[in-house]
Design a protein around this motif. Sequence first.
Motif, PDB file in Angstrom:
ATOM      1  N   ASP A 126     -28.978 -43.648 -25.404  1.00  0.00           N
ATOM      2  CA  ASP A 126     -30.047 -44.309 -24.652  1.00  0.00           C
ATOM      3  C   ASP A 126     -29.435 -44.961 -23.424  1.00  0.00           C
ATOM      4  N   SER A 127     -28.417 -45.793 -23.670  1.00  0.00           N
ATOM      5  CA  SER A 127     -27.738 -46.483 -22.575  1.00  0.00           C
ATOM      6  C   SER A 127     -26.335 -46.842 -23.071  1.00  0.00           C
ATOM      7  N   THR A 128     -25.319 -46.499 -22.302  1.00  0.00           N
ATOM      8  CA  THR A 128     -23.949 -46.851 -22.732  1.00  0.00           C
ATOM      9  C   THR A 128     -23.807 -48.371 -22.800  1.00  0.00           C
ATOM     10  N   ASN A 129     -24.494 -49.111 -21.898  1.00  0.00           N
ATOM     11  CA  ASN A 129     -24.412 -50.573 -21.955  1.00  0.00           C
ATOM     12  C   ASN A 129     -25.043 -51.102 -23.238  1.00  0.00           C
ATOM     13  N   THR A 144     -25.125 -37.992 -20.604  1.00  0.00           N
ATOM     14  CA  THR A 144     -26.438 -38.343 -20.060  1.00  0.00           C
ATOM     15  C   THR A 144     -26.978 -39.568 -20.791  1.00  0.00           C
ATOM     16  N   GLN A 145     -27.924 -40.271 -20.172  1.00  0.00           N
ATOM     17  CA  GLN A 145     -28.564 -41.431 -20.798  1.00  0.00           C
ATOM     18  C   GLN A 145     -30.079 -41.232 -20.745  1.00  0.00           C
ATOM     19  N   ASN A 146     -30.743 -41.537 -21.873  1.00  0.00           N
ATOM     20  CA  ASN A 146     -32.216 -41.450 -21.887  1.00  0.00           C
ATOM     21  C   ASN A 146     -32.861 -42.680 -21.279  1.00  0.00           C
ATOM     22  N   GLY A 183     -30.999 -45.144 -19.222  1.00  0.00           N
ATOM     23  CA  GLY A 183     -30.004 -45.801 -18.375  1.00  0.00           C
ATOM     24  C   GLY A 183     -30.696 -46.913 -17.600  1.00  0.00           C
ATOM     25  N   ARG A 184     -30.018 -48.047 -17.465  1.00  0.00           N
ATOM     26  CA  ARG A 184     -30.704 -49.153 -16.801  1.00  0.00           C
ATOM     27  C   ARG A 184     -29.844 -49.807 -15.731  1.00  0.00           C
ATOM     28  N   GLY A 185     -30.545 -50.392 -14.768  1.00  0.00           N
ATOM     29  CA  GLY A 185     -29.890 -51.174 -13.725  1.00  0.00           C
ATOM     30  C   GLY A 185     -30.157 -52.642 -13.990  1.00  0.00           C
ATOM     31  N   ARG A 186     -29.954 -53.486 -12.988  1.00  0.00           N
ATOM     32  CA  ARG A 186     -30.210 -54.913 -13.169  1.00  0.00           C
ATOM     33  C   ARG A 186     -31.719 -55.150 -13.290  1.00  0.00           C
ATOM     34  N   PHE A 187     -32.063 -56.257 -13.861  1.00  0.00           N
ATOM     35  CA  PHE A 187     -33.471 -56.652 -14.054  1.00  0.00           C
ATOM     36  C   PHE A 187     -34.274 -55.536 -14.733  1.00  0.00           C
ATOM     37  N   ASN A 188     -33.599 -54.795 -15.636  1.00  0.00           N
ATOM     38  CA  ASN A 188     -34.233 -53.711 -16.390  1.00  0.00           C
ATOM     39  C   ASN A 188     -34.808 -52.574 -15.555  1.00  0.00           C
ATOM     40  N   ARG A 189     -34.256 -52.371 -14.388  1.00  0.00           N
ATOM     41  CA  ARG A 189     -34.687 -51.231 -13.584  1.00  0.00           C
ATOM     42  C   ARG A 189     -34.061 -49.964 -14.157  1.00  0.00           C
ATOM     43  N   GLU A 190     -34.639 -48.825 -13.795  1.00  0.00           N
ATOM     44  CA  GLU A 190     -34.136 -47.563 -14.357  1.00  0.00           C
ATOM     45  C   GLU A 190     -32.893 -47.090 -13.595  1.00  0.00           C
ATOM     46  N   TRP A 191     -31.910 -46.550 -14.363  1.00  0.00           N
ATOM     47  CA  TRP A 191     -30.787 -45.861 -13.719  1.00  0.00           C
ATOM     48  C   TRP A 191     -30.915 -44.389 -14.078  1.00  0.00           C
ATOM     49  N   ILE A 192     -31.215 -43.569 -13.090  1.00  0.00           N
ATOM     50  CA  ILE A 192     -31.454 -42.145 -13.342  1.00  0.00           C
ATOM     51  C   ILE A 192     -30.119 -41.481 -13.697  1.00  0.00           C
ATOM     52  N   SER A 193     -30.133 -40.754 -14.820  1.00  0.00           N
ATOM     53  CA  SER A 193     -28.865 -40.306 -15.413  1.00  0.00           C
ATOM     54  C   SER A 193     -28.896 -38.822 -15.798  1.00  0.00           C
ATOM     55  N   LYS A 213     -25.902 -45.227   2.021  1.00  0.00           N
ATOM     56  CA  LYS A 213     -26.519 -44.708   0.792  1.00  0.00           C
ATOM     57  C   LYS A 213     -25.750 -45.126  -0.451  1.00  0.00           C
ATOM     58  N   LYS A 214     -26.504 -45.415  -1.511  1.00  0.00           N
ATOM     59  CA  LYS A 214     -25.869 -45.885  -2.745  1.00  0.00           C
ATOM     60  C   LYS A 214     -25.297 -44.692  -3.514  1.00  0.00           C
ATOM     61  N   VAL A 215     -24.034 -44.820  -3.924  1.00  0.00           N
ATOM     62  CA  VAL A 215     -23.395 -43.745  -4.685  1.00  0.00           C
ATOM     63  C   VAL A 215     -23.042 -44.229  -6.096  1.00  0.00           C
ATOM     64  N   VAL A 232     -21.786 -43.658 -11.629  1.00  0.00           N
ATOM     65  CA  VAL A 232     -21.347 -43.066 -10.349  1.00  0.00           C
ATOM     66  C   VAL A 232     -21.998 -41.695 -10.187  1.00  0.00           C
ATOM     67  N   ASN A 233     -22.631 -41.486  -9.056  1.00  0.00           N
ATOM     68  CA  ASN A 233     -23.181 -40.159  -8.762  1.00  0.00           C
ATOM     69  C   ASN A 233     -22.037 -39.292  -8.241  1.00  0.00           C
ATOM     70  N   VAL A 234     -21.615 -38.356  -9.058  1.00  0.00           N
ATOM     71  CA  VAL A 234     -20.418 -37.579  -8.694  1.00  0.00           C
ATOM     72  C   VAL A 234     -20.811 -36.204  -8.138  1.00  0.00           C
TER      73      VAL A 234
HETATM   74  C1  BT5 Z   1     -27.403 -51.034 -10.622  1.00  0.00           C
HETATM   75  O1  BT5 Z   1     -28.584 -51.723 -10.783  1.00  0.00           O
HETATM   76  O2  BT5 Z   1     -27.022 -50.521  -9.615  1.00  0.00           O
HETATM   77  C2  BT5 Z   1     -26.592 -50.915 -11.917  1.00  0.00           C
HETATM   78  C3  BT5 Z   1     -26.522 -49.519 -12.405  1.00  0.00           C
HETATM   79  C4  BT5 Z   1     -25.635 -49.415 -13.638  1.00  0.00           C
HETATM   80  C5  BT5 Z   1     -25.774 -48.095 -14.324  1.00  0.00           C
HETATM   81  C6  BT5 Z   1     -24.765 -47.936 -15.426  1.00  0.00           C
HETATM   82  S1  BT5 Z   1     -24.695 -46.304 -16.040  1.00  0.00           S
HETATM   83  C7  BT5 Z   1     -23.720 -46.794 -17.361  1.00  0.00           C
HETATM   84  C8  BT5 Z   1     -24.257 -48.135 -17.825  1.00  0.00           C
HETATM   85  N1  BT5 Z   1     -25.303 -47.956 -18.816  1.00  0.00           N
HETATM   86  C9  BT5 Z   1     -26.507 -48.366 -18.349  1.00  0.00           C
HETATM   87  O3  BT5 Z   1     -27.583 -48.311 -18.984  1.00  0.00           O
HETATM   88  N2  BT5 Z   1     -26.358 -48.845 -17.099  1.00  0.00           N
HETATM   89  C10 BT5 Z   1     -24.987 -48.810 -16.657  1.00  0.00           C
HETATM   90  P1  BT5 Z   1     -29.547 -52.125  -9.578  1.00  0.00           P
HETATM   91  O4  BT5 Z   1     -28.787 -52.801  -8.486  1.00  0.00           O
HETATM   92  O5  BT5 Z   1     -30.642 -52.874 -10.233  1.00  0.00           O
HETATM   93  O6  BT5 Z   1     -30.080 -50.756  -9.028  1.00  0.00           O
HETATM   94  C11 BT5 Z   1     -31.079 -50.031  -9.690  1.00  0.00           C
HETATM   95  C12 BT5 Z   1     -31.864 -49.275  -8.638  1.00  0.00           C
HETATM   96  O7  BT5 Z   1     -31.028 -48.219  -8.121  1.00  0.00           O
HETATM   97  C13 BT5 Z   1     -33.097 -48.573  -9.192  1.00  0.00           C
HETATM   98  O8  BT5 Z   1     -34.217 -49.417  -9.153  1.00  0.00           O
HETATM   99  C14 BT5 Z   1     -33.239 -47.380  -8.238  1.00  0.00           C
HETATM  100  O9  BT5 Z   1     -33.893 -47.765  -7.051  1.00  0.00           O
HETATM  101  C15 BT5 Z   1     -31.807 -47.050  -7.871  1.00  0.00           C
HETATM  102  N3  BT5 Z   1     -31.249 -45.970  -8.702  1.00  0.00           N
HETATM  103  C16 BT5 Z   1     -31.624 -45.546  -9.932  1.00  0.00           C
HETATM  104  N4  BT5 Z   1     -30.834 -44.546 -10.366  1.00  0.00           N
HETATM  105  C17 BT5 Z   1     -29.931 -44.328  -9.377  1.00  0.00           C
HETATM  106  C18 BT5 Z   1     -28.847 -43.434  -9.216  1.00  0.00           C
HETATM  107  N5  BT5 Z   1     -28.474 -42.573 -10.157  1.00  0.00           N
HETATM  108  N6  BT5 Z   1     -28.151 -43.494  -8.048  1.00  0.00           N
HETATM  109  C19 BT5 Z   1     -28.469 -44.374  -7.070  1.00  0.00           C
HETATM  110  N7  BT5 Z   1     -29.493 -45.236  -7.161  1.00  0.00           N
HETATM  111  C20 BT5 Z   1     -30.207 -45.225  -8.309  1.00  0.00           C
END
Ligand code: BT5
Length: 264
Positions: free
Chosen positions: A33-36, A57-59, A61-71, A128-130, A153-155
Amino acid sequence: MAPLDLQKIEAWIKGHARVRERVREVLLFDQVDSTNQLALQMGSAGLPGGVLIIAETQNKGRGRFNREWISPRGVNLYLSLLLRPYQHTYDFPLFSLATATGLAQAIRSATGLAASVKWPNDILLGDKKVAGILLEAGKTSGEAPYLVVGIGVNVNWDFCDIPKELQATSLMATLGQPVDRTGLINDILIALAAQYQLLDRDKKEELIHNLSEVCVTLGKPVRIKTPNQTFEGIAETILEDGSLLLRLGDGTKRKVLLGDVTHL
Ligand code: BT5
């Protein structure tokens, strides 16, 4: 694309003392679901620090404030490292900045691309965010707090597959050729270990100096959205607690510890 090679990663870690001190076990999953999330569960179950979780892959994956991290599967890196730092929790944000510095350095050395840090947790190529970093912490009663450092990291994500609204890129999209993901993990771990060692030795000044060298936010006009307020000003400097010092339009200074930065 070649799958990640666990044996190679383990062999490299074994051969590198500074990394070996930090990472004692590597778990490679096809899908989580998420490595974190998994690393946090291990922390709350009382596991010692030093577990590195990697997934293809992650089903969820999340960013800060529970935003989605596309994986997407098999093309990028999704890593989480469980740590039990001896530092006080008020120093934990410095781990995010140390990670950002190490990650930018590792991408630079692996690809020659001018990766930079957008304070506090984005790695950029141009504008651009990588890559992104997600730091999460927890505590179970009677034990030292644990910290999870998550890195995405988008590789080798094909540029055509990256949703336009993300304003994101990948190493391959910028470089014009694929990058060895397994080798990049090695470079990242070496760079992180060096930055974390500065924290262990309380060399915060050196850490902030290293960050300032790769941080594109400094000197720029920025807008920062914190959970409660929005500020505009010039990003002047990064302080020893990791916060950003802003000079506002009226000349006053404002310290910001957390927020979303837009470069204006
Ligand atoms: C981040 O949050 O940038 C933190 C991302 C951390 C992801 C890793 S993957 C391994 C580990 N396991 C997890 O579940 N998470 C960590 P933030 O600054 O909140 O940015 C999130 C925003 O970035 C989203 O709202 C999108 O707009 C954008 N985003 C989503 N997926 C992306 C991607 N693959 N590449 C670039 N931008 C992306």
